[in-house]
Design a protein around this motif. Structure first.
Motif, short mmCIF file in Angstrom:
data_model
loop_
_atom_site.label_atom_id
_atom_site.label_comp_id
_atom_site.label_asym_id
_atom_site.label_seq_id
_atom_site.Cartn_x
_atom_site.Cartn_y
_atom_site.Cartn_z
N THR A 181 -1.44 2.23 -4.40
CA THR A 181 0.00 0.78 -4.54
C THR A 181 0.73 1.11 -5.52
OG1 THR A 181 -0.70 -1.22 -4.03
CG2 THR A 181 -2.08 -0.67 -6.22
N ARG B 5 1.15 -1.26 0.19
CA ARG B 5 0.02 -0.26 0.43
C ARG B 5 1.06 1.80 -0.45
NH1 ARG B 5 -5.00 1.47 3.96
NH2 ARG B 5 -5.65 3.20 3.33
N ASP C 206 -13.55 8.20 2.83
CA ASP C 206 -14.65 6.85 2.95
C ASP C 206 -15.25 6.92 0.82
OD1 ASP C 206 -14.14 5.78 5.54
OD2 ASP C 206 -16.13 6.70 5.79
N LEU D 41 -7.65 -2.59 -2.91
CA LEU D 41 -7.08 -2.89 -1.77
C LEU D 41 -7.17 -4.22 -0.83
CD1 LEU D 41 -6.30 0.92 0.01
CD2 LEU D 41 -4.65 -0.71 -1.64
N ARG D 42 -8.34 -4.15 -0.24
CA ARG D 42 -9.54 -5.57 0.32
C ARG D 42 -8.40 -6.73 -0.96
NH1 ARG D 42 -13.05 -1.81 2.00
NH2 ARG D 42 -14.16 -2.65 -0.11
N ALA D 43 -8.79 -6.80 -1.80
CA ALA D 43 -8.18 -7.97 -2.52
C ALA D 43 -7.11 -8.37 -2.78
CB ALA D 43 -9.13 -7.55 -4.18
N GLY E 156 -4.94 -7.75 -0.27
CA GLY E 156 -4.68 -8.34 1.14
C GLY E 156 -4.03 -7.19 1.88
N ALA F 167 -5.14 -3.82 2.83
CA ALA F 167 -6.39 -2.51 3.41
C ALA F 167 -5.95 -1.77 4.57
CB ALA F 167 -7.46 -2.95 3.02
N GLU G 229 -10.52 1.48 -2.10
CA GLU G 229 -10.82 0.13 -0.81
C GLU G 229 -11.13 -1.38 -1.26
OE1 GLU G 229 -14.45 3.01 0.41
OE2 GLU G 229 -12.87 3.51 2.18
N THR G 230 -12.57 -2.16 -2.39
CA THR G 230 -11.92 -2.73 -2.89
C THR G 230 -11.15 -3.28 -3.19
OG1 THR G 230 -14.38 -2.10 -2.72
CG2 THR G 230 -13.45 -4.39 -3.68
N ARG H 247 -8.00 5.25 -3.76
CA ARG H 247 -6.56 4.70 -2.96
C ARG H 247 -5.25 4.16 -3.95
NH1 ARG H 247 -9.56 6.13 0.55
NH2 ARG H 247 -10.67 5.47 2.64
#
Length: 223
Positions: free
Chosen positions: A198, A182, A192, A217-219, A221, A223, A214-215, A196
């Motif tokens: 990377t 990140r 929000d 970053l979560r995908a 791993g 976030a 945000e989604t 984001r």
């Protein structure tokens, strides 16, 4: 149908037995600098000589940010992986994709949208020379006005799946990917639902920074 569902559907024929592990929407930074040997800060070719090599050594040691923006791509050669990936991310509807054996950039091209011509004309405007500038600006204004008028009438691509064509501007074996971390712009707050960022590192010692959400970053791993 959402864009994510659309790209997953189109990717089925491309997988050839692989399994999708990560499909992350990506884009370029809003303000960017290149730090690549043989390219200037805007990513244009630069003649290789003693002076340019000295500039490269200095630029590799300077701060990450100046008035032109953050370093978006860095590498030892204009043909490095990071340059290819970053340039592939300039289009709408583009995803960084990781499978069991490959890494790729997948793009859903809207066949009713002349985005490729806009990109070509914009590149021509950036070429040195007053004649190129005048001709390029004229074409850019004409093409841009035409596209703006058409875009007002177009519904979102997700509602027109028949107009979407899958393109793969970058594809390589999985081992060229060294890692994904990140990255946050210093002094810039994250909101929000906002963008984001990377950093993606490659085995050839190049790296690039990409915008996601945000989604994404979560995908990944991270976030």
């Amino acid at each position: 149908m959402t864009l994510d569902e659309l790209v997953h559907g189109h990717a089925n024929g491309w997988l050839r037995g692989d399994q999708l592990q990560v499909v992350v929407p990506i884009g370029q930074l809003s303000r960017e600098r290149y730090r690549v040997r043989g390219l200037d800060e805007e990513g244009h070719p630069r003649a290789e000589n003693m002076f340019s090599r000295a500039v490269d050594r200095v630029s590799s040691a300077v701060d990450d940010y100046n008035e032109n923006g953050y370093v978006a791509v860095a590498g030892p050669d204009p043909r490095c992986t990071a340059v290819v990936v970053y340039r592939a991310a300039r289009y709408e509807h583009t995803w960084l994709t990781i499978t069991t054996h490959r890494i790729a950039v997948l793009r859903l091209r809207d066949t009713t949208h002349d985005e490729d011509t806009l990109a070509q004309v914009t590149s021509e405007v950036a070429q040195p020379g007053l004649g190129n500038l005048v001709r390029g600006v004229g074409r850019l204004l004409k093409t841009g006005a035409k596209e703006l008028a058409a875009s007002v009438r177009r519904s979102p691509l997700a509602e027109r799946p028949g107009d979407a064509v899958l393109e793969i501007p970058f594809e390589a074996p999985r081992h060229v990917l060294r890692g994904v971390t990140r990255w946050k712009q210093p002094m810039v707050p994250e909101f929000d639902g906002g963008p984001r960022h990377t950093r993606v590192d490659f085995a050839d010692e190049s790296w690039t920074r990409l915008e996601t959400d945000e989604t994404g970053l979560r995908a990944l791993g991270i976030a």
